[in-house]
Design an enzyme around this catalytic site. Structure first.
Site, PDB file in Angstrom:
ATOM      1  N   GLN A 102       0.856  -1.180   0.000  1.00  0.00           N
ATOM      2  CA  GLN A 102       0.000   0.000   0.000  1.00  0.00           C
ATOM      3  C   GLN A 102       0.896   1.235   0.000  1.00  0.00           C
ATOM      4  O   GLN A 102       1.617   1.482   0.963  1.00  0.00           O
ATOM      5  CB  GLN A 102      -0.901  -0.007   1.232  1.00  0.00           C
ATOM      6  CG  GLN A 102      -1.884   1.138   1.301  1.00  0.00           C
ATOM      7  CD  GLN A 102      -2.645   1.126   2.615  1.00  0.00           C
ATOM      8  OE1 GLN A 102      -2.114   1.538   3.637  1.00  0.00           O
ATOM      9  NE2 GLN A 102      -3.876   0.640   2.591  1.00  0.00           N
ATOM     10  N   TYR A 176      -5.617  10.748   3.949  1.00  0.00           N
ATOM     11  CA  TYR A 176      -4.216  10.913   3.550  1.00  0.00           C
ATOM     12  C   TYR A 176      -4.129  11.829   2.321  1.00  0.00           C
ATOM     13  O   TYR A 176      -5.146  12.297   1.800  1.00  0.00           O
ATOM     14  CB  TYR A 176      -3.577   9.549   3.309  1.00  0.00           C
ATOM     15  CG  TYR A 176      -3.592   8.661   4.534  1.00  0.00           C
ATOM     16  CD1 TYR A 176      -2.907   9.023   5.688  1.00  0.00           C
ATOM     17  CD2 TYR A 176      -4.326   7.473   4.549  1.00  0.00           C
ATOM     18  CE1 TYR A 176      -2.935   8.224   6.829  1.00  0.00           C
ATOM     19  CE2 TYR A 176      -4.359   6.667   5.676  1.00  0.00           C
ATOM     20  CZ  TYR A 176      -3.669   7.043   6.813  1.00  0.00           C
ATOM     21  OH  TYR A 176      -3.710   6.259   7.929  1.00  0.00           O
ATOM     22  N   ALA A 351      -9.796  -7.102   7.138  1.00  0.00           N
ATOM     23  CA  ALA A 351      -8.631  -6.866   7.997  1.00  0.00           C
ATOM     24  C   ALA A 351      -8.857  -7.486   9.368  1.00  0.00           C
ATOM     25  O   ALA A 351      -8.209  -8.470   9.740  1.00  0.00           O
ATOM     26  CB  ALA A 351      -8.328  -5.378   8.116  1.00  0.00           C
ATOM     27  N   ARG A 352      -9.808  -6.943  10.150  1.00  0.00           N
ATOM     28  CA  ARG A 352      -9.985  -7.403  11.528  1.00  0.00           C
ATOM     29  C   ARG A 352     -10.255  -8.905  11.643  1.00  0.00           C
ATOM     30  O   ARG A 352      -9.652  -9.559  12.514  1.00  0.00           O
ATOM     31  CB  ARG A 352     -11.090  -6.586  12.209  1.00  0.00           C
ATOM     32  CG  ARG A 352     -10.661  -5.159  12.581  1.00  0.00           C
ATOM     33  CD  ARG A 352     -11.839  -4.280  12.987  1.00  0.00           C
ATOM     34  NE  ARG A 352     -12.687  -3.961  11.843  1.00  0.00           N
ATOM     35  CZ  ARG A 352     -13.800  -3.235  11.926  1.00  0.00           C
ATOM     36  NH1 ARG A 352     -14.218  -2.786  13.116  1.00  0.00           N
ATOM     37  NH2 ARG A 352     -14.504  -2.969  10.846  1.00  0.00           N
TER      38      ARG A 352
END
Length: 412
Positions: A102, A176, A351-352
């Protein structure tokens, strides 16, 4: 097994690479780097993902320059770390998986490092993300800045290719730098990079085109975008559709559909509230960071987790775009995965649940379980500030020693 359930375990051609199935480990900060270099803990983390059946595992937040970091130890892509990146790629490949980096630049979102001079962003002004670490002001990027940042993204992608990575994901969400252009919360420009959604996506698309030109023949180039910012005056799902079209034209091989912004709407991003009790435990010796996080949670809505919490937004994007899309947001069971396939998404990103159990995909495929054991408590999130790195609090602690040794020291 239904056709859509079976589809989740079939190979998929993603740009120039082939994935063994439709499961992607989402890029989510691991805190497993040392002075900007991947550690053995990070190698183990992603090798475990590949060993557990994930097709593409995404290493989170590889800053394209030293100034692009948001946290002190964060990876920044440079020639000196190629041996560590290569060790990681080799480890994932040995397990039959593919690996993505990433690529990110924080812009004005620099929460734990004092940057010399003003941080860069779409627009100038007060930098609320950097107040507690002394980055009080940000400046609007000029043409020369844009050229430099686009080159930094392209060069970082080339270095990842040299290290054997299969893909790069350009982070255009969560507040970001590239999202600071896309989101009207940050972008107040009056030139060709501001105003309507198409203009706001112009610079991120320019970055993607530069990366595609540099590595697109050899690597898959993905972009992570917000389905919406989730707050008033933020980017909407209609904006996301326009952004998607612009990025498709620029050559994106797939969009990963996330949502929310780190400061304004973390609850929207996670589909549930921050675990402040666990955060307080981890940050008991980092009073300033803890104070900043607690301050950011003042006044946020109480949110009860529900599976597939971005589906309504993502479904609207799916209806308007004919490019590959990865569903992200609350997929917790094989029923959820099957629904994502039935809705026309090419991949499912998690993800989690994978932090909780890296073997989840294999267990799904073998019919050992049908639902993740992840309780959505967000207890894993505070561990981006812990010496051992990200972990599920229901599992044994990480081996902190592995996070003090460079990835290149791993014997494969």
């Amino acid at each position: 097994m239904s056709d859509h359930r079976q589809q989740a375990f079939t190979p998929y051609q993603l740009g120039p690479i082939t994935l063994r199935n439709r499961f992607i480990r989402a890029g989510a900060n691991e805190a497993m780097s040392l002075d900007g270099v991947p550690t053995r803990a990070l190698l183990k983390h992603h090798r475990d993902m590949a060993r557990g059946g994930v097709a593409l595992t995404t290493v989170a937040y590889g800053a394209v320059s030293k100034r692009g970091r948001t946290l002190p130890n964060q990876i920044w892509i440079r020639p000196e770390i190629i041996p560590d990146l290569k060790a990681m790629a080799d480890a994932v490949h040995a397990e039959g998986g593919k690996i993505a980096m990433q690529l990110t630049h924080g812009g004005s979102f620099v929460t734990s490092i004092k940057v010399k001079g003003r941080t860069i962003s779409a627009s100038s002004g007060l930098n609320k993300a950097g107040l507690l670490c002394g980055n009080l002001l940000q400046r609007a990027m000029k043409e020369s800045d844009m050229e430099q940042v686009a080159d930094e993204f392209a060069r970082a992608a080339e270095l990842c290719r040299e290290a054997g990575f299969d893909a790069v994901e350009l982070h255009m969400g969560h507040g970001y730098l590239l999202n600071q252009f896309i989101s009207p919360l940050s972008n107040r420009r009056k030139d060709q990079y501001g105003g309507g959604a198409e203009n706001r996506a112009r610079f991120p698309a320019r970055v993607l085109q530069a990366v595609k030109d540099a590595v697109g023949a050899d690597m898959a180039v993905l972009a992570k975008i917000n389905v919406a910012d989730g707050v008033r005056r933020g980017a909407t799902v209609e904006d996301a559709i326009v952004t998607g079209r612009v990025l498709q034209e620029a050559g994106a091989d797939m969009l990963v559909l996330s949502g929310g912004r780190n400061i304004e709407s973390g609850w929207f991003m996670f589909g549930s509230n921050m675990n402040l009790d666990e955060m307080s435990k981890v940050l008991k010796d980092q009073k300033l960071t803890l104070a900043m996080i607690k301050l950011s949670q003042k006044g946020v809505p109480k949110v009860k987790f529900r599976p597939m919490y971005f589906l309504d937004y993502s479904r609207r994007i799916r209806a308007e775009l004919d490019m590959p899309l990865a569903y992200l947001g609350g997929a917790r069971s094989m029923d959820d995965v099957e629904q994502a396939m039935a809705e026309g998404f090419e991949a499912v990103t998690m993800a989690r649940p994978l932090i909780h159990d890296p073997e989840l995909v294999r267990k799904f495929q073998q019919g050992l379980i049908s639902t993740s054991g992840c309780t959505n408590c967000n207890g894993c999130v505070p561990y981006i500030y812990h010496p051992g790195g990200t972990r599920c609090i229901e599992n044994p602690p990480n081996d902190v020693a592995l996070n003090q040794q460079l990835a290149r020291m791993e014997v494969i």
